[in-house]
Design a protein around this motif. Sequence first.
Motif, PDB file in Angstrom:
ATOM      1  N   THR A   1       0.845  -1.195   0.000  1.00 16.57           N
ATOM      2  CA  THR A   1       0.000   0.000   0.000  1.00 16.57           C
ATOM      3  C   THR A   1       0.878   1.243   0.000  1.00 16.57           C
ATOM      4  O   THR A   1       1.895   1.286   0.685  1.00 16.57           O
TER       5      THR A   1
ATOM      6  N   ARG B   1      -3.910  -7.188   5.052  1.00 15.01           N
ATOM      7  CA  ARG B   1      -5.033  -6.248   5.010  1.00 15.01           C
ATOM      8  C   ARG B   1      -5.941  -6.395   6.227  1.00 15.01           C
ATOM      9  O   ARG B   1      -6.668  -5.473   6.579  1.00 15.01           O
ATOM     10  N   ALA B   2      -5.917  -7.536   6.865  1.00 14.66           N
ATOM     11  CA  ALA B   2      -6.740  -7.724   8.055  1.00 14.66           C
ATOM     12  C   ALA B   2      -6.013  -7.348   9.329  1.00 14.66           C
ATOM     13  O   ALA B   2      -6.555  -7.489  10.419  1.00 14.66           O
ATOM     14  N   ALA B   3      -4.800  -6.861   9.204  1.00 12.47           N
ATOM     15  CA  ALA B   3      -4.030  -6.478  10.393  1.00 12.47           C
ATOM     16  C   ALA B   3      -4.709  -5.320  11.112  1.00 12.47           C
ATOM     17  O   ALA B   3      -5.335  -4.460  10.496  1.00 12.47           O
ATOM     18  N   SER B   4      -4.543  -5.291  12.412  1.00 16.67           N
ATOM     19  CA  SER B   4      -5.213  -4.270  13.207  1.00 16.67           C
ATOM     20  C   SER B   4      -4.471  -2.946  13.212  1.00 16.67           C
ATOM     21  O   SER B   4      -4.994  -1.946  13.671  1.00 16.67           O
ATOM     22  N   LYS B   5      -3.252  -2.911  12.701  1.00 19.18           N
ATOM     23  CA  LYS B   5      -2.504  -1.664  12.720  1.00 19.18           C
ATOM     24  C   LYS B   5      -1.530  -1.636  11.560  1.00 19.18           C
ATOM     25  O   LYS B   5      -1.184  -2.653  10.985  1.00 19.18           O
ATOM     26  N   ILE B   6      -1.106  -0.445  11.180  1.00 19.86           N
ATOM     27  CA  ILE B   6      -0.073  -0.294  10.172  1.00 19.86           C
ATOM     28  C   ILE B   6       1.056   0.555  10.727  1.00 19.86           C
ATOM     29  O   ILE B   6       0.824   1.460  11.521  1.00 19.86           O
ATOM     30  N   ILE B   7       2.249   0.230  10.327  1.00 22.22           N
ATOM     31  CA  ILE B   7       3.443   0.928  10.779  1.00 22.22           C
ATOM     32  C   ILE B   7       4.054   1.649   9.588  1.00 22.22           C
ATOM     33  O   ILE B   7       4.286   1.039   8.542  1.00 22.22           O
ATOM     34  N   PHE B   8       4.293   2.935   9.749  1.00 18.29           N
ATOM     35  CA  PHE B   8       4.887   3.732   8.682  1.00 18.29           C
ATOM     36  C   PHE B   8       6.407   3.747   8.800  1.00 18.29           C
ATOM     37  O   PHE B   8       6.952   3.792   9.884  1.00 18.29           O
ATOM     38  N   GLY B   9       7.093   3.750   7.645  1.00 20.55           N
ATOM     39  CA  GLY B   9       8.527   3.969   7.613  1.00 20.55           C
ATOM     40  C   GLY B   9       8.802   5.451   7.465  1.00 20.55           C
ATOM     41  O   GLY B   9       7.963   6.294   7.792  1.00 20.55           O
TER      42      GLY B   9
END
Lengths: 110, 114
Positions: A34, A93-101
Amino acid sequence: LAKTTQPISMDSYEGQEVNITCSHNNIATNDYITWYQQFPSQGPRFIIQGYKTKVTNEVASLFIPADRKSSTLSLPRVSLSDTAVYYCLVGDRAASKIIFGSGTRLSIQP
Amino acid sequence: NAGVTQTPKFHILKIGQSMTLQCTQDMNHNYMYWYRQDPGMGLKLIYYSVGAGITDKGEVPNGYNVSRSTTEDFPLRLELAAPSQTSVYFCASSPLGRGDYGYTFGSGTRLTVV
């Protein structure tokens, strides 16, 4: 969450096509790729998402090779308004969180 | 449709003071998030919530607290503010945590601790 590596910054000119490549060697089977765009003083905005081959929308195209260890965000005929930071994220896509670089800071010149 | 609304947009806080950053969304999203962004850096996840009454720590939770009493609201509390908490804070939401729909971000709160 797979680690991603992308260039810190890129420069280009109006009217050019810009390609930003993201490396994600440890991508998992369920992971999607994404891309987000962030203008100064604004929150990030979802641009495009893909799993394999090519995805295109009104803003950009996303190219993903068969091994999925990298991906390329393509911005056709950029304008000054495309100056922003672009983040590549990899995750389920079902993860509860996203981590940005740290993202890629794209600067477009006249 | 307002999306994600954050208040205040700007605030100056003295060291040791406390304050609450407000975040409200009107999209009926279950998942909500708080990120901080230091100058020239990427976003760091502070806390997140997968639904009313459920919260969990992110990458940098120390010095912050959250609560989620309703689907719409996800306030972030700073206790005993420190200069290291000077940052821009972004709230975001998504439906059911589904990354395929993308995350919607608020416009941010710029906080300075002096």
